[in-house]
Design an enzyme around this catalytic site. Structure first.
Site, PDB file in Angstrom:
ATOM      1  N   ALA A 116       0.758  -1.252   0.000  1.00 27.21           N
ATOM      2  CA  ALA A 116       0.000   0.000   0.000  1.00 27.21           C
ATOM      3  C   ALA A 116       0.792   1.308   0.000  1.00 27.21           C
ATOM      4  O   ALA A 116       0.278   2.328  -0.445  1.00 27.21           O
ATOM      5  CB  ALA A 116      -0.952   0.001   1.186  1.00 27.21           C
ATOM      6  N   PRO A 118       3.174   4.417  -0.941  1.00 23.24           N
ATOM      7  CA  PRO A 118       2.863   5.517  -0.012  1.00 23.24           C
ATOM      8  C   PRO A 118       1.374   5.803   0.173  1.00 23.24           C
ATOM      9  O   PRO A 118       1.039   6.736   0.888  1.00 23.24           O
ATOM     10  CB  PRO A 118       3.560   6.709  -0.670  1.00 23.24           C
ATOM     11  CG  PRO A 118       3.527   6.404  -2.130  1.00 23.24           C
ATOM     12  CD  PRO A 118       3.685   4.912  -2.232  1.00 23.24           C
ATOM     13  N   GLY A 119       0.507   5.041  -0.463  1.00 26.71           N
ATOM     14  CA  GLY A 119      -0.916   5.201  -0.186  1.00 26.71           C
ATOM     15  C   GLY A 119      -1.718   5.904  -1.265  1.00 26.71           C
ATOM     16  O   GLY A 119      -2.870   6.264  -1.040  1.00 26.71           O
ATOM     17  N   SER A 120      -1.113   6.117  -2.433  1.00 25.01           N
ATOM     18  CA  SER A 120      -1.857   6.781  -3.512  1.00 25.01           C
ATOM     19  C   SER A 120      -3.156   6.032  -3.792  1.00 25.01           C
ATOM     20  O   SER A 120      -4.222   6.625  -3.884  1.00 25.01           O
ATOM     21  CB  SER A 120      -1.050   6.804  -4.813  1.00 25.01           C
ATOM     22  OG  SER A 120       0.288   7.075  -4.566  1.00 25.01           O
ATOM     23  N   ASP A 166       3.918  -8.628   5.872  1.00 29.07           N
ATOM     24  CA  ASP A 166       4.332  -9.163   4.581  1.00 29.07           C
ATOM     25  C   ASP A 166       3.092  -9.756   3.902  1.00 29.07           C
ATOM     26  O   ASP A 166       2.521 -10.735   4.380  1.00 29.07           O
ATOM     27  CB  ASP A 166       5.394 -10.246   4.826  1.00 29.07           C
ATOM     28  CG  ASP A 166       5.896 -10.845   3.523  1.00 29.07           C
ATOM     29  OD1 ASP A 166       5.231 -10.656   2.480  1.00 29.07           O
ATOM     30  OD2 ASP A 166       6.951 -11.506   3.554  1.00 29.07           O
ATOM     31  N   ASP A 187      -0.952  -4.020  -6.164  1.00 25.77           N
ATOM     32  CA  ASP A 187      -0.171  -3.046  -6.934  1.00 25.77           C
ATOM     33  C   ASP A 187       1.277  -3.353  -6.572  1.00 25.77           C
ATOM     34  O   ASP A 187       1.850  -2.759  -5.664  1.00 25.77           O
ATOM     35  CB  ASP A 187      -0.600  -1.634  -6.524  1.00 25.77           C
ATOM     36  CG  ASP A 187       0.111  -0.568  -7.337  1.00 25.77           C
ATOM     37  OD1 ASP A 187       0.170  -0.710  -8.562  1.00 25.77           O
ATOM     38  OD2 ASP A 187       0.604   0.407  -6.733  1.00 25.77           O
ATOM     39  N   CYS A 241       4.141  -1.058 -12.611  1.00 25.70           N
ATOM     40  CA  CYS A 241       4.533   0.105 -13.418  1.00 25.70           C
ATOM     41  C   CYS A 241       5.785  -0.261 -14.200  1.00 25.70           C
ATOM     42  O   CYS A 241       6.741   0.494 -14.240  1.00 25.70           O
ATOM     43  CB  CYS A 241       4.758   1.319 -12.523  1.00 25.70           C
ATOM     44  SG  CYS A 241       6.035   1.079 -11.287  1.00 25.70           S
TER      45      CYS A 241
HETATM   46  C1  LIG Z   1       4.444  -0.228  -6.221  1.00 24.06           C
HETATM   47  S1  LIG Z   1       4.618   0.104  -4.531  1.00 24.06           S
HETATM   48  C2  LIG Z   1       2.950   0.376  -4.040  1.00 24.06           C
HETATM   49  C3  LIG Z   1       2.419   1.718  -4.371  1.00 24.06           C
HETATM   50  C4  LIG Z   1       1.085   1.985  -3.717  1.00 24.06           C
HETATM   51  N1  LIG Z   1       0.125   0.952  -4.060  1.00 24.06           N
HETATM   52  C5  LIG Z   1       0.553   3.341  -4.099  1.00 24.06           C
HETATM   53  O1  LIG Z   1      -0.229   3.420  -5.052  1.00 24.06           O
HETATM   54  O2  LIG Z   1       0.905   4.324  -3.450  1.00 24.06           O
HETATM   55  C6  LIG Z   1       4.926  -1.458  -3.802  1.00 24.06           C
HETATM   56  C7  LIG Z   1       4.999  -1.449  -2.303  1.00 24.06           C
HETATM   57  O3  LIG Z   1       5.049  -2.800  -1.839  1.00 24.06           O
HETATM   58  C8  LIG Z   1       5.868  -2.855  -0.691  1.00 24.06           C
HETATM   59  N2  LIG Z   1       6.218  -4.274  -0.505  1.00 24.06           N
HETATM   60  C9  LIG Z   1       7.251  -4.963  -1.037  1.00 24.06           C
HETATM   61  N3  LIG Z   1       7.196  -6.252  -0.667  1.00 24.06           N
HETATM   62  C10 LIG Z   1       6.077  -6.395   0.089  1.00 24.06           C
HETATM   63  C11 LIG Z   1       5.478  -7.485   0.766  1.00 24.06           C
HETATM   64  N4  LIG Z   1       6.015  -8.714   0.702  1.00 24.06           N
HETATM   65  N5  LIG Z   1       4.345  -7.270   1.461  1.00 24.06           N
HETATM   66  C12 LIG Z   1       3.797  -6.027   1.517  1.00 24.06           C
HETATM   67  N6  LIG Z   1       4.332  -4.957   0.902  1.00 24.06           N
HETATM   68  C13 LIG Z   1       5.452  -5.132   0.204  1.00 24.06           C
HETATM   69  C14 LIG Z   1       6.994  -1.908  -1.018  1.00 24.06           C
HETATM   70  O4  LIG Z   1       7.640  -1.482   0.156  1.00 24.06           O
HETATM   71  C15 LIG Z   1       6.228  -0.782  -1.713  1.00 24.06           C
HETATM   72  O5  LIG Z   1       5.833   0.181  -0.782  1.00 24.06           O
END
Ligand SMILES: C[S@@+](CC[C@H](N)C(=O)[O-])C[C@H]1O[C@@H](n2cnc3c(N)ncnc32)[C@H](O)[C@@H]1O
Length: 313
Positions: A116, A118-120, A166, A187, A241
């Site tokens: 989630a 930064p939460g966009s 996780d 995402d 992305c």
């Molecule tokens: C593409 S970004 C998400 C962007 C977010 N959905 C937004 O729109 O602001 C992916 C995120 O997944 C987190 N992440 C990576 N591995 C993860 C895991 N196993 N479980 C939960 N989050 C994880 C990363 O730290 C990162 O913040």
């Protein structure tokens, strides 16, 4: 020895073939700053008028509730404005607004956002459902959890529960959540190729081709964990992305081998810079269902993205 940029460009050629020159041109073009209005929080305020009075020039973007800033007043960032500081707007790339738009959450629904920060998208999901959907937002990295908390609070997104966890293990640790959520958003973390700006090496210097394979195992883990927690008839969006087939169509191929009953739904999008998911790769045919996924082709407005809308029968 090939530079990582050369290797990246070669792989883009393999993916996009005759579209390669247009993709390359898009990656050499800086995208404008775009935002959406926080509709739940900013009721009765004319946000656009306020910004225009400060000297910003703004036009409507191609996605519902999206706006493009095409002129900034001197020495002013959007983050200097009251609209930004009060959370009446959220600065977000246009492509990034698409996953919540196609997931279309409704008031009362129970939703999990598997990655989630930064939460966009968490805050967009909340706003889309008029702050009446129950959202669990998972995030693994401690620093990013704090940014997520900040944004959720500033945007006034109610009924959002942030859980440091996780996502890959979340289904197994919480067996009572099997078949539980109306909607799931994955995402996924990815190699971020869609956001490269080739005139600024900082945006791609970390990239290596092997990053795609590394990311794909995390993506697969999040995808099946999310799918297990999805209700029958519920829907789920998988998005990245990035361009690599390993992180997009091949993740879906792997998933469909394990869950052949899963449905990949047709996606209706408000834009036409798209291409169907690739179903022929390295002389192998992939599951035809994957052609319903969509690649958002980068252009002068959009960064590159990948979207799949999945339904559990
Ligand atoms: C593409 S970004 C998400 C962007 C977010 N959905 C937004 O729109 O602001 C992916 C995120 O997944 C987190 N992440 C990576 N591995 C993860 C895991 N196993 N479980 C939960 N989050 C994880 C990363 O730290 C990162 O913040």
């Amino acid at each position: 020895v090939k530079s990582n940029l050369e290797e990246f460009k070669e792989s883009l050629k393999e993916i996009y073939k005759s579209r390669y020159p247009q993709i390359l041109k898009a990656l050499e073009t800086q995208k404008p700053t775009t935002f959406r209005i926080n509709l739940t929080k900013s009721t009765n305020r004319n946000i656009i008028k306020d910004l225009e009075q400060k000297g910003f020039k703004i036009k409507k973007g191609p996605i519902d509730n999206s706006y493009i800033i095409y002129h900034f007043p001197a020495k002013t960032y959007i983050s200097d404005t009251t609209s930004f500081k009060e959370g009446f707007i959220y600065v977000q790339e246009l492509s990034s607004m698409l996953p919540p738009t196609i997931l279309a959450p409704k008031p009362g629904e129970i939703i999990i956002d598997m990655a989630a920060a930064p939460g966009s998208k968490t805050t967009q999901l909340a706003d889309f459902a008029q702050n009446k959907a129950y959202i669990i937002a998972l995030e693994k990295h401690p620093l990013r959890i704090e940014i997520l908390r900040h944004n959720v609070k500033l945007q006034g997104a109610e009924k959002v529960k942030i859980i440091p966890a996780d996502g890959i293990k979340y289904d197994k640790k919480n067996p009572e959540l099997e078949n539980y959520f109306d909607k799931v958003l994955v995402d996924a973390p990815c190699s971020s190729e869609g956001s490269f700006y080739l005139k600024d090496p900082k945006t791609y210097s970390f990239w290596k081709i092997k990053k795609r394979r590394e990311m794909s195992s995390i993506q697969k883990g999040l995808l099946i964990s999310g799918y297990r927690m999805l209700k029958p008839k519920g829907s789920m969006v998988y998005s990245t992305c990035t361009f690599g087939v390993e992180e997009n169509e091949l993740v879906l191929e792997w998933f469909l081998e394990r869950y052949p009953e899963a449905i990949i739904k047709e996606i209706t999008l408000p834009v036409n810079n798209t291409m169907n998911g690739i179903i022929s790769w390295n002389n192998k045919s992939l599951n035809k269902k994957i052609s319903k996924s969509k690649r958002i082709l980068p252009n002068e407005l959009f960064t590159g993205f990948f979207l799949a809308l999945i339904e559990k029968p």
